[in-house]
Design an enzyme around this catalytic site. Structure first.
Site, short mmCIF file in Angstrom:
data_model
loop_
_atom_site.label_atom_id
_atom_site.label_comp_id
_atom_site.label_asym_id
_atom_site.label_seq_id
_atom_site.Cartn_x
_atom_site.Cartn_y
_atom_site.Cartn_z
N HIS A 37 54.73 59.15 24.95
CA HIS A 37 54.69 60.62 25.11
C HIS A 37 54.94 61.29 23.76
O HIS A 37 54.29 62.28 23.43
CB HIS A 37 55.79 61.10 26.08
CG HIS A 37 55.64 60.61 27.48
ND1 HIS A 37 56.51 59.72 28.05
CD2 HIS A 37 54.72 60.90 28.43
CE1 HIS A 37 56.16 59.48 29.30
NE2 HIS A 37 55.07 60.17 29.56
N ASP A 150 46.29 55.33 30.41
CA ASP A 150 45.66 55.77 31.66
C ASP A 150 44.20 56.13 31.33
O ASP A 150 43.82 57.30 31.35
CB ASP A 150 46.41 56.96 32.24
CG ASP A 150 47.84 56.59 32.60
OD1 ASP A 150 48.03 55.86 33.57
OD2 ASP A 150 48.76 57.01 31.87
N ARG A 187 57.38 53.51 34.10
CA ARG A 187 57.61 52.54 35.19
C ARG A 187 58.19 51.22 34.69
O ARG A 187 58.69 50.43 35.49
CB ARG A 187 56.31 52.30 35.97
CG ARG A 187 55.89 53.50 36.80
CD ARG A 187 54.74 53.17 37.74
NE ARG A 187 54.57 54.22 38.75
CZ ARG A 187 53.67 55.20 38.67
NH1 ARG A 187 52.85 55.29 37.65
NH2 ARG A 187 53.59 56.10 39.63
O1 PAF Z 1 49.84 60.87 33.10
C1 PAF Z 1 50.71 61.51 33.73
O2 PAF Z 1 51.90 61.46 33.43
C2 PAF Z 1 50.29 62.38 34.91
O3 PAF Z 1 49.25 61.78 35.62
C3 PAF Z 1 49.93 63.82 34.50
C4 PAF Z 1 48.73 63.85 33.58
C5 PAF Z 1 51.12 64.47 33.82
C6 PAF Z 1 49.60 64.63 35.75
O4 PAF Z 1 50.66 64.69 36.65
#
Ligand code: PAF
Length: 283
Positions: A37, A150, A187
């Site tokens: 992040h 993702d 996770r």
């Molecule tokens: O990748 C994520 O953490 C979630 O799928 C997102 C993009 C914040 C949407 O809830």
């Protein structure tokens, strides 16, 4: 750094930033932040005048048997991390703020959501695109940042933005890995010590596929068989899917040689934790 919980207030702030001629970079998250992040936050800080991070565990992207209630949450920890990065605003709404009691509109992106996680997690991408569409209308970003871990989510959001003309540029950022190669994920915190060792089979699968191609083995079936053996010989694991596909349409490539750039994507349960990883293979 300011924490905003109301949609109306966030929209007012975003409008005023835009009126001042400044750009907004946006990092949507479900919290429990990690270096992955933070790499998105740093890219936003570099590219844009103002950075907004949302923290919202979006209930509508979880299936009935999934981990919504136990999804890791620690707002104070996240807030400290974002403060250190120099983030300007955290958008931190409650579920009732995002979904009023008679909420009934959703965004569905067809095609690219059919395979991979879309096949294993029915309704998941509808939940993701709906909340991301809402967040775009609330934060009004110029650029929004998503991780390539993702991969299907990134492809789906790019498609949504193009199809529905959201005025935002989507920026994909490389997967951030632990020192031993495990892709960072909120996770991962579910994993026991033993499971953490087993979880490495996802990264080892990627290395195996690359090695096979390097040694001249490009046959899709052989590569998938090699990975299946590797994962099945790892304790505590159960394969959800191992697929090679077109990186744009996400259509499966079931046979023949890998030719050009193809996506290897895998989802594996380690204990009860479902982990995903992917890589672009070049044949
Ligand atoms: O990748 C994520 O953490 C979630 O799928 C997102 C993009 C914040 C949407 O809830």
């Amino acid at each position: 750094m300011k924490v905003i919980t109301s949609i109306e207030e966030m929209q007012t702030i975003s409008k005023s930033i835009k009126r001042d001629g400044k750009t907004i970079g946006f990092v949507p998250t479900m919290g429990y932040l990690h270096e992955g992040h933070l790499s998105l936050v740093r890219a936003s800080k570099k590219d844009c005048d103002i950075t907004v991070v949302s923290i919202f565990v979006n209930p509508i992207q979880f299936g009935p048997k999934e981990d919504l209630s136990k999804y890791p949450r620690d707002f104070e920890r996240d807030k400290n991390m974002l403060e250190k990065e120099g983030v300007d605003y955290i958008f931190y709404p409650k579920v009732q703020e995002m979904y009023h009691s008679d909420f009934s509109s959703t965004i569905i992106v067809e095609g690219v959501t059919k395979n991979l996680c879309g096949a294993s997690r029915p309704g998941h991408f509808r939940g993701v695109t709906t909340v991301v569409g809402k967040l775009f209308n609330i934060v009004m970003p110029d650029k929004a940042y998503f991780g390539e871990k993702d991969f299907q989510q990134l492809v789906t959001i790019k498609k949504m933005v193009r199809d529905l003309n959201f005025p935002v540029e989507i920026v994909g950022m490389p997967i951030v890995r632990e020192d031993d190669g495990l892709a960072m994920s909120s996770r991962n915190s579910y994993l026991s010590e033993e499971e953490r060792k087993s979880a490495l089979c996802l990264y080892k699968s990627i290395l195996l596929a690359k090695d096979m191609i390097k040694s001249g083995i490009k046959d899709v079936k052989l590569i998938i068989k090699g990975i299946e053996e590797l994962v099945n010989n790892t304790p505590n694991t159960r394969i959800d899917y191992i697929k090679i596909c077109d990186p744009e349409t996400l259509e499966y490539i079931e046979e023949g040689d890998i030719d050009g750039k193809k996506l290897l994507a895998l989802a594996v349960f380690v204990g009860s934790t479902r982990l995903i990883d992917n890589v672009i293979l070049e044949g």
